[in-house]
Design an enzyme around this catalytic site. Structure first.
Site, PDB file in Angstrom:
ATOM      1  N   GLY A   1       0.848  -1.191   0.000  1.00  0.00           N
ATOM      2  CA  GLY A   1       0.000   0.000   0.000  1.00  0.00           C
ATOM      3  C   GLY A   1       0.878   1.233   0.000  1.00  0.00           C
TER       4      GLY A   1
ATOM      5  CD  GLN B   1       3.507   5.986   2.662  1.00  0.00           C
ATOM      6  OE1 GLN B   1       2.563   5.453   2.087  1.00  0.00           O
ATOM      7  NE2 GLN B   1       4.426   5.288   3.293  1.00  0.00           N
TER       8      GLN B   1
ATOM      9  CB  CYS C   1       5.423   2.688   7.815  1.00  0.00           C
ATOM     10  SG  CYS C   1       4.836   4.027   6.748  1.00  0.00           S
ATOM     11  CG  LEU C   2       6.466   1.221   1.727  1.00  0.00           C
ATOM     12  CD1 LEU C   2       5.374   1.521   0.708  1.00  0.00           C
ATOM     13  CD2 LEU C   2       7.638   0.487   1.105  1.00  0.00           C
TER      14      LEU C   2
ATOM     15  CG  HIS D   1      -0.577   1.400   7.198  1.00  0.00           C
ATOM     16  ND1 HIS D   1       0.286   1.042   8.198  1.00  0.00           N
ATOM     17  CD2 HIS D   1       0.152   2.173   6.343  1.00  0.00           C
ATOM     18  CE1 HIS D   1       1.489   1.576   7.956  1.00  0.00           C
ATOM     19  NE2 HIS D   1       1.427   2.270   6.834  1.00  0.00           N
ATOM     20  CD  GLU D   2      -1.086   2.406   2.661  1.00  0.00           C
ATOM     21  OE1 GLU D   2      -0.441   1.373   2.935  1.00  0.00           O
ATOM     22  OE2 GLU D   2      -0.545   3.540   2.686  1.00  0.00           O
TER      23      GLU D   2
ATOM     24  CG  HIS E   1       0.402   7.004   5.503  1.00  0.00           C
ATOM     25  ND1 HIS E   1       1.444   7.479   6.265  1.00  0.00           N
ATOM     26  CD2 HIS E   1       0.667   5.699   5.280  1.00  0.00           C
ATOM     27  CE1 HIS E   1       2.308   6.492   6.503  1.00  0.00           C
ATOM     28  NE2 HIS E   1       1.867   5.395   5.913  1.00  0.00           N
TER      29      HIS E   1
HETATM   30  C1  LIG Z   1       6.425  -1.538   5.121  1.00  0.00           C
HETATM   31  C2  LIG Z   1       6.352  -2.833   4.342  1.00  0.00           C
HETATM   32  C3  LIG Z   1       6.990  -3.952   5.131  1.00  0.00           C
HETATM   33  C4  LIG Z   1       7.076  -2.665   3.011  1.00  0.00           C
HETATM   34  C5  LIG Z   1       4.885  -3.217   4.123  1.00  0.00           C
HETATM   35  N1  LIG Z   1       4.882  -4.369   3.253  1.00  0.00           N
HETATM   36  C6  LIG Z   1       4.362  -5.529   3.604  1.00  0.00           C
HETATM   37  O1  LIG Z   1       3.802  -5.710   4.658  1.00  0.00           O
HETATM   38  N2  LIG Z   1       4.546  -6.479   2.611  1.00  0.00           N
HETATM   39  C7  LIG Z   1       4.048  -7.728   2.580  1.00  0.00           C
HETATM   40  C8  LIG Z   1       3.266  -8.234   3.619  1.00  0.00           C
HETATM   41  C9  LIG Z   1       2.813  -9.534   3.492  1.00  0.00           C
HETATM   42  F1  LIG Z   1       2.049 -10.047   4.429  1.00  0.00           F
HETATM   43  C10 LIG Z   1       3.124 -10.284   2.379  1.00  0.00           C
HETATM   44  C11 LIG Z   1       3.898  -9.724   1.389  1.00  0.00           C
HETATM   45  F2  LIG Z   1       4.196 -10.431   0.328  1.00  0.00           F
HETATM   46  C12 LIG Z   1       4.365  -8.464   1.457  1.00  0.00           C
HETATM   47  C13 LIG Z   1       4.069  -2.136   3.429  1.00  0.00           C
HETATM   48  O2  LIG Z   1       4.148  -2.030   2.218  1.00  0.00           O
HETATM   49  N3  LIG Z   1       3.263  -1.322   4.163  1.00  0.00           N
HETATM   50  C14 LIG Z   1       2.559  -0.279   3.438  1.00  0.00           C
HETATM   51  C15 LIG Z   1       2.930   1.125   3.879  1.00  0.00           C
HETATM   52  O3  LIG Z   1       3.937   1.362   4.509  1.00  0.00           O
HETATM   53  N4  LIG Z   1       2.039   2.022   3.525  1.00  0.00           N
HETATM   54  O4  LIG Z   1       2.186   3.302   3.885  1.00  0.00           O
HETATM   55  C16 LIG Z   1       3.015  -1.453   5.604  1.00  0.00           C
HETATM   56  C17 LIG Z   1       1.899  -2.483   5.875  1.00  0.00           C
HETATM   57  C18 LIG Z   1       1.751  -2.673   7.399  1.00  0.00           C
HETATM   58  C19 LIG Z   1       0.326  -3.028   7.618  1.00  0.00           C
HETATM   59  C20 LIG Z   1      -0.443  -2.495   6.458  1.00  0.00           C
HETATM   60  C21 LIG Z   1       0.499  -2.028   5.427  1.00  0.00           C
HETATM   61 ZN   LIG Z   2       2.834   3.495   5.848  1.00  0.00          ZN
END
Ligand SMILES: CC(C)(C)[C@H](NC(=O)Nc1cc(F)cc(F)c1)C(=O)N(CC(=O)NO)CC1CCCC1
Ligand SMILES: [Zn+2]
Length: 193
Positions: free
Chosen positions: A60, A65, A110-111, A153-154, A157
């Site tokens: 997401g 961001q 979070c990214l 979560h998004e 933000h």
């Molecule tokens: C911060 C990061 C670790 C990169 C997270 N990705 C993630 O959880 N990837 C993932 C999870 C799985 F269950 C299986 C898989 F294949 C890949 C993420 O994109 N976010 C989004 C973000 O930071 N948005 O601002 C954080 C997540 C935490 C809970 C919801 C979103």
């Molecule tokens: Zn985030």
């Protein structure tokens, strides 16, 4: 294309700036931004592209961001058959939610946060969201499970809220654990009570 360099990190004021409503129908530049956001998630989930462009596997992304104070979010998760499910939500609003709460047992990241932060982040188990799509069509979507957590979560933000703002401390005064939450295992994203 968006790479990690375009994503602002904690400490940057852009992450605490409330996003503005996007005029609908979308301008070409807002459409282009939304499409670049979903492309970033596709690339991050493609091992070759992620390796080549050094991307974290995003599920997401919210426009703030990218230091764009606009109510645009992109979500890409896997459905129960392992098929990618993509959503670009413009001006998303949670119009109703379950009483039940849920959380990821491993906590959230979070990214925009380059460090691990321990703790559970309570979310609603199910949410109903009104939003516009890229073509300016209004829609009402229902999310549950892991996808509901990502969408919440998004949307946070867009209001300048970071996941760790929601991490509850055990209420040591009463020495009582938190009220029961449904635990979502990161792997199968099924709600496990
Ligand atoms: C911060 C990061 C670790 C990169 C997270 N990705 C993630 O959880 N990837 C993932 C999870 C799985 F269950 C299986 C898989 F294949 C890949 C993420 O994109 N976010 C989004 C973000 O930071 N948005 O601002 C954080 C997540 C935490 C809970 C919801 C979103
Ligand atoms: Zn985030």
């Amino acid at each position: 294309m968006i790479t990690m360099n375009d994503i602002i990190r904690e400490g940057h004021p852009g992450l605490r700036t409330p996003a503005e409503t996007v005029p609908v129908p979308l301008t070409e530049s807002h459409k282009e931004l939304a499409e670049k956001m979903i492309e970033f998630l596709r690339n991050g989930q493609d091992p070759e592209a992620a390796e080549k462009y050094d991307l974290r596997p995003g599920v997401g992304l919210a426009a703030p961001q990218l230091n764009e104070a606009l109510k645009i979010i992109a979500v890409r998760t896997m459905d129960d058959n392992g098929e990618p499910e993509e959503h670009i939500l413009i001006n998303p609003e949670i119009v109703s939610h379950s009483r039940n709460t849920a959380y990821l047992e491993s906590g959230e990241g979070c990214l925009s946060v380059d460090r691990p932060v321990e703790g559970i982040v309570p979310r609603y188990s199910r949410i109903k969201v009104d939003a516009y799509d890229l073509n300016g069509e209004k829609k009402r979507l229902r999310f549950r499970g892991y996808e509901a957590i990502v969408v919440q979560h998004e949307i946070d933000h867009l209001h300048g809220i970071m996941f760790y703002d929601r991490i509850e401390e055990f209420n040591d005064k009463l020495k009582q654990p938190l009220p029961p939450h449904a635990v979502i295992a990161r792997s199968d994203a099924e709600t496990v009570i």
